[in-house]
Design a protein around this motif. Structure first.
Motif, PDB file in Angstrom:
ATOM      1  N   ASP A  84       0.821  -1.217   0.000  1.00 52.77           N
ATOM      2  CA  ASP A  84       0.000   0.000   0.000  1.00 52.77           C
ATOM      3  C   ASP A  84       0.858   1.272   0.000  1.00 52.77           C
ATOM      4  N   GLY A  85       1.929   1.245  -0.737  1.00 52.04           N
ATOM      5  CA  GLY A  85       2.761   2.447  -0.901  1.00 52.04           C
ATOM      6  C   GLY A  85       3.730   2.703   0.234  1.00 52.04           C
ATOM      7  N   ALA A  86       3.865   1.768   1.171  1.00 54.23           N
ATOM      8  CA  ALA A  86       4.730   2.035   2.326  1.00 54.23           C
ATOM      9  C   ALA A  86       5.516   0.782   2.697  1.00 54.23           C
TER      10      ALA A  86
ATOM     11  N   ASP B  48      -2.626 -11.113   2.754  1.00 54.09           N
ATOM     12  CA  ASP B  48      -3.973 -10.520   2.788  1.00 54.09           C
ATOM     13  C   ASP B  48      -3.904  -8.998   2.683  1.00 54.09           C
ATOM     14  N   LEU B  49      -2.964  -8.404   3.421  1.00 50.52           N
ATOM     15  CA  LEU B  49      -2.845  -6.937   3.390  1.00 50.52           C
ATOM     16  C   LEU B  49      -2.451  -6.447   1.997  1.00 50.52           C
ATOM     17  N   ALA B  50      -1.501  -7.146   1.380  1.00 50.40           N
ATOM     18  CA  ALA B  50      -1.031  -6.718   0.054  1.00 50.40           C
ATOM     19  C   ALA B  50      -2.142  -6.877  -0.987  1.00 50.40           C
ATOM     20  N   VAL B  51      -2.868  -7.989  -0.922  1.00 53.11           N
ATOM     21  CA  VAL B  51      -3.951  -8.201  -1.892  1.00 53.11           C
ATOM     22  C   VAL B  51      -5.068  -7.181  -1.645  1.00 53.11           C
ATOM     23  N   ALA B  52      -5.357  -6.886  -0.370  1.00 55.87           N
ATOM     24  CA  ALA B  52      -6.411  -5.898  -0.067  1.00 55.87           C
ATOM     25  C   ALA B  52      -6.006  -4.530  -0.607  1.00 55.87           C
TER      26      ALA B  52
END
Ligand code: NDP
Length: 493
Positions: free
Chosen positions: A25-27, A59-63
């Motif tokens: 998410d850019g970070a 999960d975080l990256a896919v979200a």
């Protein structure tokens, strides 16, 4: 750039602080504290401890990728804007070419000059090419009756997960990420556990070049956990994989067991290089030796089966042996090195097992076969002749610097031998007879056939396999077909 010396590269290596966190998410994202160790093939010592992605990080990256797609921040951007962002990304890669080449050489063992001259040039060129292409695609309006209009528009497929190997860590990534982004998809990249550092740096560079958050995410981790989690993820729409045929099968299963995501496979090879009696034997031998030993033989397209007409076999083999013995094995950071280290101790052991197996089966070892006596994972360039078609060495991918020489007496026999493998990635043909070149090219089942050359390539030319070497094409406009769906809209007038 002035050529750097061995000492220059060693100094830069001492100063290098590799990126060891995911890019989500850019970070930067450090994960939950779980890490794994990357070992440097050049000396067998620990190089870095990157974060290890589990289900949570995937999960975080896919979200993040899903959000960036569904909100339209990337797919609904004007294509010219997307193209400009990719060209800025290419500029950033060029600006960091030295650092990225060094990282690749350290993590997977290839000579740093090859990483700089070949791999990084290809990676920057790939992002630039797809950046330039992004606003030059034209949709279709098929001719219809007078009362209706039909539009066929190319729609990005959504979230793409790319799972790639270690042999060309950034090139394999670029071949997937650049066309997917150009098409308007968002991406989660999982590099191989042996070579995550260059990919993690690439993730951060994408953000520095201005890609919006979530558009390009990178998670480091292992195949059976992070790779599997991407393969099974219900929010991944397309899975683009480069790697072994065995793991390719896993991805087809993951898709079947989850959301039937489309799976594109670029897999292994056992490519034949056919030398007819009228060929230039020295040119053929030089190319054969270069092809099979380049990148330590860790090449999906390596021409690892030299099929040579029996009348010139001895002559061609001698010329190959001469070139094999002239290779300079050494520290990948030394610009004089022409063959670096194999990626890992485990891989070195696998390649040596192939060599032992070939000896036991009765193939004749003409040169090499031994581990080089120095720290790290170095192996001599190895050539076997008297290889019979039913030996494992003639059928199985070694993925190391090992050449099998087989002979034939007729063109039909050469074609039969060439096709006697489950793979169909590439092939070479050496002849001055245009008709024979065409006949053989048409008869050999391979995604690419090179005539009187090997490893020619261009971004506007597709690359991919047949049979169990996979399907779908990387590079060229054909790659966009993997990341777009044609949508038909009918309008009643
Ligand atoms: P692997 O198939 O072992 O690994 C490729 C990727 O898949 C890695 O990121 C790996 O993760 C991941 N992976 C491994 N196991 C699983 C699993 N059970 N589920 C999900 N993902 C998994 O290949 P290598 O990295 O060893 O690369 C060599 C192979 O790649 C050769 O067969 C070669 O021919 C092929 N290749 C094909 C090319 C082509 O264009 N056709 C180009 C280059 C290579 P991790 O490593 O982190 O465990």
């Amino acid at each position: 750039m002035a050529r750097l010396s061995h000492q220059d590269w060693l100094d830069r290596a001492a100063r290098l602080r590799p990126v060891t966190v995911h890019h989500i998410d850019g970070a930067d994202h450090a994960g939950d504290g779980d890490t794994f160790t990357v070992i440097a093939p050049r000396d067998g010592r620990p190089l870095a401890e990157p974060a290890r992605a589990g289900q949570r990080e995937v999960d975080l990256a896919v979200a993040a990728a899903r959000r960036a797609f569904d909100t339209g921040v990337w797919p609904r951007l004007a294509p010219a804007e997307r193209g400009r962002a990719l060209i800025r990304f290419a500029d950033a890669i060029e600006a960091h070419r030295e650092e990225l080449a060094l990282t690749v050489a350290l993590e997977m063992g290839k000579p740093v000059t090859e990483a700089y001259d070949i791999e990084l040039r290809a990676v920057a060129a790939c992002f630039r090419w797809y950046g330039e292409v992004a606003d030059k695609l034209i949709d279709e309006a098929p001719q219809t009756g007078p009362d209706a209009l039909a539009l066929v528009t190319r729609e990005p497929v959504g979230v793409v997960a790319a799972v790639v190997p270690w042999n060309f860590p950034l090139t394999m990534a670029a071949w997937k990420v650049a066309p997917a982004l150009a098409a308007g998809c968002t991406v989660v990249l999982k590099p191989a556990e042996q070579s995550p550092l260059s990919a993690l740096r690439l993730g951060r560079l994408g953000a520095e070049a201005g890609l919006p958050p979530g558009v390009f995410n990178v998670v480091a981790g292992e195949g059976p956990t992070a790779g599997r989690a991407l393969g099974l993820h219900p929010d991944v729409d397309v899975l683009a994989f480069t790697g072994s045929t065995a793991v390719g099968r896993h991805f087809l299963r993951y898709a079947a067991d989850s959301n039937l995501k489309r799976v594109w496979l670029e897999l292994g090879g056992k490519s034949p290089n056919i030398v007819l009696p009228d060929a230039d034997p020295i040119a053929a031998a030089a190319s054969a030796a270069w092809g099979v030993f380049f990148n330590q033989g860790e090449m999906c397209t390596a021409p690892s089966r030299l099929l040579v007409h029996s009348s010139i076999a001895e002559h061609v083999t001698d010329a190959v042996l001469e070139r094999a013995r002239a290779l300079r094995i050494g520290d990948p950071l030394d610009p004089a090195t022409t063959m670096g280290a194999l990626v890992s101790a485990a891989h070195l052991a696998r390649v040596r097992a192939h060599i032992a197996g070939a000896q036991a089966a009765g193939a004749r070892l003409r040169t090499g076969g031994e581990r080089v006596d120095r720290p790290g994972h170095f192996l001599e360039p190895t050539v076997f002749d008297r290889v019979a078609p039913d030996m494992a060495l003639a059928r199985e991918e070694v993925f190391g610097p090992v050449l099998a020489v087989l002979t034939f007496d007729t063109e039909d026999e050469a074609i039969r031998l060439a096709n006697a493998t489950e793979y169909g990635l590439a092939a070479g043909v050496w002849t001055t007879n245009l008709s024979a070149a065409h006949r053989i090219s048409r008869s050999v089942r391979a995604g690419t056939v090179w005539v009187n050359c090997y490893e020619e390539g261009g971004l506007n030319v597709p690359f991919g396999g047949m049979k169990q070497s996979g399907h779908g094409r990387d590079k060229s406009l054909h790659a966009l077909e993997k990341y777009t769906d044609p949508k038909t809209t009918w309008i009643r007038l």
